[in-house]
Design an enzyme around this catalytic site. Structure first.
Site, PDB file in Angstrom:
ATOM      1  N   ASN A  57      12.914  -4.231  11.312  1.00  0.00           N
ATOM      2  CA  ASN A  57      11.803  -4.456  11.667  1.00  0.00           C
ATOM      3  C   ASN A  57      11.679  -5.996  11.953  1.00  0.00           C
ATOM      4  OD1 ASN A  57      11.138  -1.854  11.442  1.00  0.00           O
ATOM      5  ND2 ASN A  57       9.570  -2.213   9.407  1.00  0.00           N
ATOM      6  N   ARG A 113       6.525   8.878   4.348  1.00  0.00           N
ATOM      7  CA  ARG A 113       5.152   8.754   3.891  1.00  0.00           C
ATOM      8  C   ARG A 113       4.172  10.039   4.128  1.00  0.00           C
ATOM      9  NH1 ARG A 113       1.413   3.557   5.519  1.00  0.00           N
ATOM     10  NH2 ARG A 113       3.005   2.580   4.003  1.00  0.00           N
ATOM     11  N   GLN A 159      -9.015  -8.345   8.090  1.00  0.00           N
ATOM     12  CA  GLN A 159      -7.913  -7.370   7.965  1.00  0.00           C
ATOM     13  C   GLN A 159      -8.216  -6.139   8.857  1.00  0.00           C
ATOM     14  OE1 GLN A 159      -4.846  -5.530   4.753  1.00  0.00           O
ATOM     15  NE2 GLN A 159      -5.096  -7.831   4.630  1.00  0.00           N
ATOM     16  N   PRO A 198       0.917  -1.469  11.412  1.00  0.00           N
ATOM     17  CA  PRO A 198       1.584  -1.804  13.008  1.00  0.00           C
ATOM     18  C   PRO A 198       2.219  -0.730  13.186  1.00  0.00           C
ATOM     19  CG  PRO A 198       2.686  -3.125  11.195  1.00  0.00           C
ATOM     20  CD  PRO A 198       1.559  -2.547  10.538  1.00  0.00           C
ATOM     21  N   TYR A 235      -4.805  -0.379  -4.789  1.00  0.00           N
ATOM     22  CA  TYR A 235      -3.362   0.070  -4.346  1.00  0.00           C
ATOM     23  C   TYR A 235      -2.904   0.635  -5.631  1.00  0.00           C
ATOM     24  CZ  TYR A 235      -3.715  -2.188   0.230  1.00  0.00           C
ATOM     25  OH  TYR A 235      -4.258  -2.584   1.486  1.00  0.00           O
ATOM     26  N   LYS A 267       9.665   8.788  14.564  1.00  0.00           N
ATOM     27  CA  LYS A 267      10.370   9.904  13.410  1.00  0.00           C
ATOM     28  C   LYS A 267       9.657  10.999  13.323  1.00  0.00           C
ATOM     29  CE  LYS A 267       9.086   7.315   9.235  1.00  0.00           C
ATOM     30  NZ  LYS A 267       9.798   6.743   7.958  1.00  0.00           N
ATOM     31  N   TRP A 310       0.909  -1.342  -0.028  1.00  0.00           N
ATOM     32  CA  TRP A 310       0.127  -0.104   0.118  1.00  0.00           C
ATOM     33  C   TRP A 310       0.885   1.109  -0.099  1.00  0.00           C
ATOM     34  CZ3 TRP A 310      -1.839   2.968   4.754  1.00  0.00           C
ATOM     35  CH2 TRP A 310      -2.831   3.954   4.289  1.00  0.00           C
ATOM     36  N   ASP A 346       0.612  -8.955   0.464  1.00  0.00           N
ATOM     37  CA  ASP A 346      -0.540  -8.321   0.629  1.00  0.00           C
ATOM     38  C   ASP A 346      -0.721  -7.175  -0.440  1.00  0.00           C
ATOM     39  OD1 ASP A 346      -3.329  -8.142   1.759  1.00  0.00           O
ATOM     40  OD2 ASP A 346      -2.511  -6.177   2.326  1.00  0.00           O
ATOM     41  N   GLN A 395       5.149   5.293  -4.284  1.00  0.00           N
ATOM     42  CA  GLN A 395       6.243   5.972  -3.580  1.00  0.00           C
ATOM     43  C   GLN A 395       7.713   5.635  -4.182  1.00  0.00           C
ATOM     44  OE1 GLN A 395       6.120   5.291   0.487  1.00  0.00           O
ATOM     45  NE2 GLN A 395       7.887   6.926   1.029  1.00  0.00           N
TER      46      GLN A 395
HETATM   47  N1  LIG Z   1      -7.003  -3.497   4.577  1.00  0.00           N
HETATM   48  C1  LIG Z   1      -6.825  -2.196   4.585  1.00  0.00           C
HETATM   49  O1  LIG Z   1      -7.654  -1.405   4.635  1.00  0.00           O
HETATM   50  C2  LIG Z   1      -5.476  -1.777   4.838  1.00  0.00           C
HETATM   51  C3  LIG Z   1      -5.148  -0.405   5.060  1.00  0.00           C
HETATM   52  C4  LIG Z   1      -3.477   0.208   4.999  1.00  0.00           C
HETATM   53  C5  LIG Z   1      -2.787  -1.078   4.939  1.00  0.00           C
HETATM   54  N2  LIG Z   1      -3.109  -2.185   4.655  1.00  0.00           N
HETATM   55  C6  LIG Z   1      -2.003  -3.455   4.496  1.00  0.00           C
HETATM   56  O2  LIG Z   1      -1.154  -3.163   5.468  1.00  0.00           O
HETATM   57  C7  LIG Z   1       0.318  -3.034   5.053  1.00  0.00           C
HETATM   58  C8  LIG Z   1       0.972  -2.353   6.077  1.00  0.00           C
HETATM   59  O3  LIG Z   1       0.444  -1.272   6.409  1.00  0.00           O
HETATM   60  P1  LIG Z   1       1.396   0.117   6.383  1.00  0.00           P
HETATM   61  O4  LIG Z   1       2.458   0.442   5.391  1.00  0.00           O
HETATM   62  O5  LIG Z   1       0.608   1.254   6.863  1.00  0.00           O
HETATM   63  O6  LIG Z   1       2.270  -0.136   7.773  1.00  0.00           O
HETATM   64  P2  LIG Z   1       3.176   0.719   8.818  1.00  0.00           P
HETATM   65  O7  LIG Z   1       4.025  -0.277   9.451  1.00  0.00           O
HETATM   66  O8  LIG Z   1       1.952   1.387   9.381  1.00  0.00           O
HETATM   67  O9  LIG Z   1       3.811   1.884   7.861  1.00  0.00           O
HETATM   68  C9  LIG Z   1       4.845   1.669   6.895  1.00  0.00           C
HETATM   69  C10 LIG Z   1       5.554   2.566   6.805  1.00  0.00           C
HETATM   70  O10 LIG Z   1       6.302   3.190   7.834  1.00  0.00           O
HETATM   71  C11 LIG Z   1       7.559   3.673   7.536  1.00  0.00           C
HETATM   72  N3  LIG Z   1       8.555   2.703   8.080  1.00  0.00           N
HETATM   73  C12 LIG Z   1       8.613   1.401   8.168  1.00  0.00           C
HETATM   74  N4  LIG Z   1       9.500   0.789   9.055  1.00  0.00           N
HETATM   75  C13 LIG Z   1      10.307   1.780   9.219  1.00  0.00           C
HETATM   76  C14 LIG Z   1      11.502   1.852  10.077  1.00  0.00           C
HETATM   77  N5  LIG Z   1      11.971   0.967  10.617  1.00  0.00           N
HETATM   78  N6  LIG Z   1      11.743   3.049  10.377  1.00  0.00           N
HETATM   79  C15 LIG Z   1      11.281   4.624   9.758  1.00  0.00           C
HETATM   80  N7  LIG Z   1      10.222   4.314   9.068  1.00  0.00           N
HETATM   81  C16 LIG Z   1       9.695   2.992   8.970  1.00  0.00           C
HETATM   82  C17 LIG Z   1       7.850   3.694   6.012  1.00  0.00           C
HETATM   83  O11 LIG Z   1       7.149   4.750   5.353  1.00  0.00           O
HETATM   84  P3  LIG Z   1       8.215   5.951   5.029  1.00  0.00           P
HETATM   85  O12 LIG Z   1       9.649   5.498   5.230  1.00  0.00           O
HETATM   86  O13 LIG Z   1       7.643   6.383   3.729  1.00  0.00           O
HETATM   87  O14 LIG Z   1       8.037   7.137   5.955  1.00  0.00           O
HETATM   88  C18 LIG Z   1       6.773   2.630   5.788  1.00  0.00           C
HETATM   89  O15 LIG Z   1       6.285   2.516   4.363  1.00  0.00           O
HETATM   90  C19 LIG Z   1      -0.068  -2.293   3.772  1.00  0.00           C
HETATM   91  O16 LIG Z   1       1.145  -2.350   2.798  1.00  0.00           O
HETATM   92  C20 LIG Z   1      -1.143  -3.022   3.005  1.00  0.00           C
HETATM   93  O17 LIG Z   1      -0.946  -4.167   2.453  1.00  0.00           O
HETATM   94  C21 LIG Z   1      -4.384  -2.611   4.613  1.00  0.00           C
END
Ligand SMILES: NC(=O)c1ccc[n+]([C@@H]2O[C@H](COP(=O)([O-])OP(=O)(O)OC[C@H]3O[C@@H](n4cnc5c(N)ncnc54)[C@H](OP(=O)(O)O)[C@@H]3O)[C@@H](O)[C@H]2O)c1
Length: 329
Positions: free
Chosen positions: A298, A232, A182, A213, A54, A222, A21, A49, A27
């Site tokens: 992670n 993001r 989900q 998460p 997306y 951050k 996503w 996923d 991005q």
């Molecule tokens: N069903 C639904 O409605 C729904 C909705 C949302 C997501 N999802 C699914 O869930 C997945 C995960 O969600 P999410 O991407 O929102 O997860 P998230 O873990 O909340 O956010 C991920 C973002 O956080 C930043 N990040 C991750 N690890 C990091 C680290 N160690 N240090 C610094 N920044 C870090 C990155 O963005 P930056 O580097 O750009 O800051 C990364 O893209 C999605 O890809 C999708 O498959 C489902």
């Protein structure tokens, strides 16, 4: 890697999985997307996923190309799509969205084409659809499974009542019901997973593939001291996400947690992901990442989970002061 059963099903998913996503087709470049999937697969991730919405289908196209190029055995991973929003945009026609039979079937075929696969392992109803009788959606999902196009179906952000209605329909007609939901789940968003669905885990064997998460990065800490570049919440067009994620209450909790993480010698993202893994009703935590270094970091959550003793978990609850209460009956 640790593997967990997807609810009562026999399917075992990696406890950490990977989603696309806002990153794939948007991005990040396709090369980075491939690096991320390779790192994930090599680490033992077996669930990728995705969703029709997306990057308006582009995310599935990018993922499909990578799956083809990598040539991983099809029986060594699972891949999902989600139906409801269509490909988005203003020109969407009524037949191109929702959970009606026409769109669910066409979206499944289109997702398989974009992903270049013969079947979807997991197929989610991305949101509930008030315009379609639940019987129609349950029958359609059952038929897709009978046709071999889908292996497991589930929901995303449905209420407990809506999930139960789907199960009642499935039971009434001896159909295959939904196996997974989900929902969003993280240190800042706990109600649905911890309270609303509480009866569904043992009741109908619900599995959960939880999203965000890290609350889109807020739980990495951050954003604690200002707004870093290349993240993001700075992406053009995502003002709505920035406004909802960066509210004062979230930032305050993130700051307090960062201090606690430092105290116990753990990185914030690792702590936040490990905390999700501690919940036995979480089948898999879907990670998102824009850089491979983030993913590598992670993955440390799997080991770090062991350090989250009852005492540490209680401290976290005290610091956050947001533990939802279960009803007293
Ligand atoms: N069903 C639904 O409605 C729904 C909705 C949302 C997501 N999802 C699914 O869930 C997945 C995960 O969600 P999410 O991407 O929102 O997860 P998230 O873990 O909340 O956010 C991920 C973002 O956080 C930043 N990040 C991750 N690890 C990091 C680290 N160690 N240090 C610094 N920044 C870090 C990155 O963005 P930056 O580097 O750009 O800051 C990364 O893209 C999605 O890809 C999708 O498959 C489902």
């Amino acid at each position: 890697m640790e593997y967990r059963r997807l609810g009562k099903s026999g399917l075992q998913l990696s406890a950490l999985s990977f989603g696309s996503w806002l990153t794939f087709g948007k991005q990040i470049g396709d090369r980075t997307a491939e690096d991320l999937m390779s790192v994930a697969y090599d680490y033992g991730v077996n669930f990728f996923d995705n969703a029709e919405i997306y990057s308006r289908g582009q995310s599935e196209i990018v993922m499909g190309e990578i799956l083809k190029r990598k040539g991983w055995r099809r029986d060594s991973y699972t891949v999902s799509s989600k139906v409801f929003f269509g490909l988005g945009g203003k020109d969407l026609k009524p037949t191109q969205k929702g959970l009606n039979r026409k769109h669910v079937i066409e979206a499944c075929d289109q997702a398989m084409t974009r992903l270049q696969v013969d079947y979807l392992d997991l197929y989610f109803c991305h949101r509930p659809d008030k315009q379609t009788p639940i019987e129609e959606t349950v029958w359609t999902m059952h038929n897709l499974i009978q046709q071999g196009k889908v292996l497991y179906w589930g929901t995303s952000e449905w209420s407990a009542q809506e999930i139960m209605e789907a199960h009642m329909v499935a039971q009434r007609y001896s159909l295959i019901g939904p196996v997974m939901e989900q929902p969003q789940y993280n240190l800042l968003e706990r109600q649905k997973v911890e309270v609303e669905y509480a009866q569904l885990y043992s009741g109908v064997g619900l599995g959960t593939t939880i999203w965000s998460p890290l609350a889109s990065g807020v739980l990495t800490g951050k954003y604690n001291d200002g707004f870093p570049a290349d993240t993001r919440l700075g992406i053009e067009g995502l003002g709505w996400l920035k406004d909802s994620a960066l509210v004062e209450a979230n930032l305050e909790r993130a700051k307090k947690l960062s201090a606690f993480a430092a105290e116990i010698g753990m990185n914030m993202p690792v702590l936040a992901i490990a905390w999700c893994l501690k919940n036995p009703n979480v089948s898999t935590v879907i990670l998102g990442a824009s850089k491979t270094a983030q993913l590598v970091e992670n993955f440390k959550a799997l080991e770090a989970k062991e350090k989250l003793t009852n005492e540490v978990m209680t401290r976290i609850d005290e610091i956050l002061n947001n533990k939802p209460l279960l009803p007293a009956y």
